[in-house]
Design an enzyme around this catalytic site. Structure first.
Site, PDB file in Angstrom:
ATOM      1  N   ARG A  27       0.680  -1.324  -0.056  1.00  0.00           N
ATOM      2  CA  ARG A  27       0.095   0.080   0.022  1.00  0.00           C
ATOM      3  C   ARG A  27       0.637   1.239  -0.037  1.00  0.00           C
ATOM      4  O   ARG A  27       0.414   2.315  -0.214  1.00  0.00           O
ATOM      5  CB  ARG A  27      -0.965  -0.249   1.218  1.00  0.00           C
ATOM      6  CG  ARG A  27      -1.984  -1.385   1.357  1.00  0.00           C
ATOM      7  CD  ARG A  27      -2.653  -1.071   2.658  1.00  0.00           C
ATOM      8  NE  ARG A  27      -3.464  -0.111   2.946  1.00  0.00           N
ATOM      9  CZ  ARG A  27      -4.675  -0.045   2.552  1.00  0.00           C
ATOM     10  NH1 ARG A  27      -5.357  -1.095   1.955  1.00  0.00           N
ATOM     11  NH2 ARG A  27      -5.166   1.129   3.290  1.00  0.00           N
ATOM     12  N   TRP A  74       1.942   6.316   6.008  1.00  0.00           N
ATOM     13  CA  TRP A  74       2.030   7.032   5.071  1.00  0.00           C
ATOM     14  C   TRP A  74       2.256   8.457   5.189  1.00  0.00           C
ATOM     15  O   TRP A  74       0.976   8.790   5.728  1.00  0.00           O
ATOM     16  CB  TRP A  74       1.356   6.552   3.800  1.00  0.00           C
ATOM     17  CG  TRP A  74       1.714   6.984   2.503  1.00  0.00           C
ATOM     18  CD1 TRP A  74       2.846   6.665   1.695  1.00  0.00           C
ATOM     19  CD2 TRP A  74       1.113   7.963   1.582  1.00  0.00           C
ATOM     20  NE1 TRP A  74       2.851   7.344   0.421  1.00  0.00           N
ATOM     21  CE2 TRP A  74       1.853   8.317   0.528  1.00  0.00           C
ATOM     22  CE3 TRP A  74      -0.121   8.971   2.046  1.00  0.00           C
ATOM     23  CZ2 TRP A  74       1.467   9.151  -0.596  1.00  0.00           C
ATOM     24  CZ3 TRP A  74      -0.398   9.883   1.018  1.00  0.00           C
ATOM     25  CH2 TRP A  74       0.451   9.908  -0.237  1.00  0.00           C
ATOM     26  N   ASN A  99      -5.892   5.078  10.159  1.00  0.00           N
ATOM     27  CA  ASN A  99      -5.638   5.443   8.692  1.00  0.00           C
ATOM     28  C   ASN A  99      -6.774   6.328   8.190  1.00  0.00           C
ATOM     29  O   ASN A  99      -7.999   6.337   8.528  1.00  0.00           O
ATOM     30  CB  ASN A  99      -6.118   4.302   7.937  1.00  0.00           C
ATOM     31  CG  ASN A  99      -5.868   4.510   6.513  1.00  0.00           C
ATOM     32  OD1 ASN A  99      -5.610   5.616   5.884  1.00  0.00           O
ATOM     33  ND2 ASN A  99      -6.469   3.428   5.539  1.00  0.00           N
ATOM     34  N   GLY A 100      -6.294   7.653   7.591  1.00  0.00           N
ATOM     35  CA  GLY A 100      -7.376   8.611   7.331  1.00  0.00           C
ATOM     36  C   GLY A 100      -6.680   9.990   7.793  1.00  0.00           C
ATOM     37  O   GLY A 100      -5.457  10.341   7.873  1.00  0.00           O
ATOM     38  N   LYS A 486       4.318   4.980 -15.932  1.00  0.00           N
ATOM     39  CA  LYS A 486       5.144   3.799 -15.657  1.00  0.00           C
ATOM     40  C   LYS A 486       6.601   4.115 -15.295  1.00  0.00           C
ATOM     41  O   LYS A 486       6.902   3.748 -14.473  1.00  0.00           O
ATOM     42  CB  LYS A 486       4.793   2.539 -16.399  1.00  0.00           C
ATOM     43  CG  LYS A 486       3.637   2.031 -16.465  1.00  0.00           C
ATOM     44  CD  LYS A 486       3.248   0.820 -15.250  1.00  0.00           C
ATOM     45  CE  LYS A 486       2.436   1.814 -14.112  1.00  0.00           C
ATOM     46  NZ  LYS A 486       1.208   2.016 -14.235  1.00  0.00           N
ATOM     47  N   HIS A 505       3.806  21.797 -31.146  1.00  0.00           N
ATOM     48  CA  HIS A 505       3.345  23.008 -30.158  1.00  0.00           C
ATOM     49  C   HIS A 505       4.208  23.335 -28.946  1.00  0.00           C
ATOM     50  O   HIS A 505       3.613  23.621 -28.077  1.00  0.00           O
ATOM     51  CB  HIS A 505       1.902  22.791 -30.193  1.00  0.00           C
ATOM     52  CG  HIS A 505       1.143  23.096 -31.284  1.00  0.00           C
ATOM     53  ND1 HIS A 505       1.155  23.922 -32.197  1.00  0.00           N
ATOM     54  CD2 HIS A 505       0.412  21.909 -32.079  1.00  0.00           C
ATOM     55  CE1 HIS A 505       0.352  23.845 -33.137  1.00  0.00           C
ATOM     56  NE2 HIS A 505      -0.015  22.535 -33.254  1.00  0.00           N
TER      57      HIS A 505
END
Ligand code: G6P
Length: 609
Positions: A27, A74, A99-100, A486, A505
């Site tokens: 995750r 995270w 988490n949040g 990627k 352009h």
């Protein structure tokens, strides 16, 4: 994104928590921690910055307990640092993982500081643990304390909470972030997703928005947002513990690239007949709904958004429906004008992306009645919130850079094109042709996977470059975007995609021998135009790397490298050529020694805004 694991058991839960954290590594996270109630009824905690294996190395040999919580963080509020890692503890009494994002954390922090609470982190989370402690001191009951504390929070959360005052109890809550309960025999678990708990159980309860769960070894009692006791069904997961093992592959990403023929075959299974697509695959009300649809709005994030962009060409070109595509974080804050009979389609691998979920809720608010989710995670929040659902059967995707989820989303979109087109003149012959092509897809992907060595041979031309440009036209433009994404995600080379016709352009100014230019060139009606665009690059001394259909006349020369791709129908080309771009990004990143499956700063499942 943050991952949660928790357990109440007779046995020592530390190894279960650590294994669970390892299974949530995909995750994305920057620090990790674990806390248990030990034999002396004290909360014992270990935290560390970096990987779970670093946390494991720091664990006290004696760290053990039957009730515990663990977390991968995270960073959102507060940098990655040990003091910001979870679990957070208040006055040696309450430990919590979250988490949040708590939106009113600053106001709560100020109020709590006045009450004498000491803050040891920069996180928004710490206010929750103090809030629970304060209520626990009043009530002496962890469940009541958590419920009372939740009343003062604004924002999103999945929580696991323990206290040494009630050592055999774990309280969990969910609003806006995912959380499942694992049902064992005489033991129970919580986690951010099913994969974390597969070694200990295959039976799960999925919490609904606003639920609070009171969990002991013997029982799980759930209360809904109104405080009423409710039953949530127990579901048997079909995933096996080793479904997420890496096997013979060096990285999950490589494994998942090679799984694409199987993933696509599984996505087609039971969805197509000899000459047609089964409309019921989208839900039993699909036929009635699809007959009313006059436009499509697709909303997604990241790689899933790129799938949506390809889908637009198909929905407009083949199904004859107006189609708009937008990233969820933009859509949810705009005031879009949508026709009432618009089908609102969300695309998501995880089904837990916060912006996509919010966009779906917003679409409902705007009065759109018909929603379809194309998703890879059964039981995810998105699946549960959508009227119609088509599951991509890619299986668990662990590599942060999405591969098989993307190509199966494209397959799902082609199935959608068939059923929507049917109401708008695609015709039985058109549908039968599409079904035939889809059936040939797994074998065609096997053939392009066999070009792996040729792709690897290009690595030296990219490995020490700072930038790369990806070109495509038509459906190959979003494919070029996906190829560029990627490469930048996992090799950290800045890569940009341009529709080849836009080269003149702006980006032509950047083209020189230090900027490799990758082009995807199937044999379609835009080929002639692409030829001229490639000429423009050559004339500026640019070096070209072309994935080309053998029949299209693009030849190797001093400035042009060509990998010849087996001929394919234009309809399947986006899927086929994507596989080659995945391999290119993968091999370049491997040569740079990058962390392929967990690239820095990225998360697999972005459950916060
Ligand atoms: C993150 C992941 C991407 C993914 C995106 C959308 O950024 O790293 O791989 O494409 O989220 O996720 P979803 O689960 O909604 O497809």
């Amino acid at each position: 994104m943050c991952g949660i694991v928790g357990a109440v058991a007779q046995r020592n839960v530390v190894p279960i928590l650590i294994e669970g954290l390892k299974r949530l590594e995909y995750r994305g996270y920057d620090s990790a921690g674990v806390a248990v109630i030990d034999k002396g009824r004290c909360i014992a905690r270990t935290r560390s910055v970096g990987k779970v294996r670093e946390l494991e190395a720091r664990l006290d040999v004696g760290l053990a307990g039957g009730t515990g919580i663990a977390h991968t963080r995270w960073a959102t509020h507060g940098r990655p640092a040990t003091e910001n890692a979870h679990p957070h503890i208040c006055r040696k009494t309450v430990a919590l993982v979250h988490n949040g994002i708590i939106e009113n954390h600053e106001a709560l922090r100020r109020a709590q500081m006045q009450l004498g609470y000491e803050f040891t982190s920069e996180t928004d989370t710490e206010v929750i643990v103090h809030e629970i402690y304060r209520r626990l001191a009043e009530t002496g009951d962890l469940l009541q304390a958590v419920r009372a504390a939740l009343g003062s929070l604004r924002g999103a959360y999945a929580l696991g909470v323990i206290t040494n005052q009630e050592p055999d109890r774990l309280v969990a809550a969910r609003r806006g972030s995912p959380l499942v309960i694992g049902i064992g025999i005489g033991e129970h678990f919580i986690a951010s997703d099913v994969a974390a708990l597969l070694p200990v159980t295959q039976r799960f309860m999925f919490l609904e928005e606003g639920d609070v769960a009171d969990i002991t070894r013997e029982a799980v009692t759930i209360y809904n947002a109104e405080g009423e006791q409710v039953e949530r069904p127990i579901k048997q997961s079909e995933m096996s513990a080793d479904a997420v093992a890496r096997g013979e592959y060096r990285h999950y990403m490589l494994k998942e690239i090679h799984e694409q023929p199987r993933a696509i075959a599984d996505t087609l299974e039971n969805r197509i007949g000899l000459h047609n697509v089964y409309e019921e695959a989208f839900g039993h009300t699909a036929a009635v709904i699809f007959a009313q649809i006059e436009a499509v709005q697709i909303v997604a994030c990241g790689t899933s958004y790129h799938a949506g962009l390809v889908g637009r060409y198909w929905l407009e070109g083949l199904a004859g429906l107006p189609c708009a595509v937008e990233v969820a974080s933009e859509f949810r804050y705009r005031k879009p004008r949508l026709a009432p009979n618009t089908l609102f389609v969300t695309l998501s691998q995880s089904g837990e992306t916060a912006d996509t979920l919010a966009a779906l809720a917003y679409a409902r608010q705007l009065g759109l009645a018909h929603t379809l989710s194309i998703c890879n995670a059964p039981e995810s929040s998105l699946v549960r919130a959508s009227e119609l659902v088509l599951m991509t059967q890619a299986g668990p995707e662990i590599g942060v850079a999405s591969t098989k989820a993307f190509t199966t989303q494209l397959v799902a979109l082609l199935l959608l094109v068939a059923v929507l087109g049917r109401h708008r003149g695609l015709g039985p012959a058109g549908e039968a042709q599409l079904v035939n092509l889809l059936r040939s897809l797994p074998t065609q992907i096997e053939q392009v996977l066999a070009l792996d060595a040729a792709v690897q041979a290009w690595v030296p031309y990219f490995a020490n470059k700072q930038h790369a440009l990806f070109l495509g036209r038509g459906t190959q433009y979003p494919v070029a975007m996906e190829g560029a994404l990627k490469l930048k995600e996992i090799s950290y080379i800045h890569a940009e995609a341009y529709p080849a016709g836009e080269l003149k352009h702006g980006p032509l100014a950047l083209v020189d021998s230090d900027m490799p230019v990758v082009a995807v060139a199937p044999n379609n009606e835009l080929l002639e135009k692409l030829h001229s665009n490639l000429q423009e690059v050559r004339a500026r001394g640019g070096e070209l790397f072309v994935f080309a259909d053998g029949a299209n006349g693009i030849r190797e020369d001093a400035q042009t490298h060509v990998i010849t791709v087996p001929p394919t129908d234009d309809l399947l080309a986006p899927i086929i050529y994507t596989v080659l771009l995945q391999l290119l990004a993968y091999h370049v990143a491997v040569s740079k020694g990058a962390d392929i499956d967990q690239p820095r700063n990225l998360a697999k499942s972005v459950t916060v805004e």
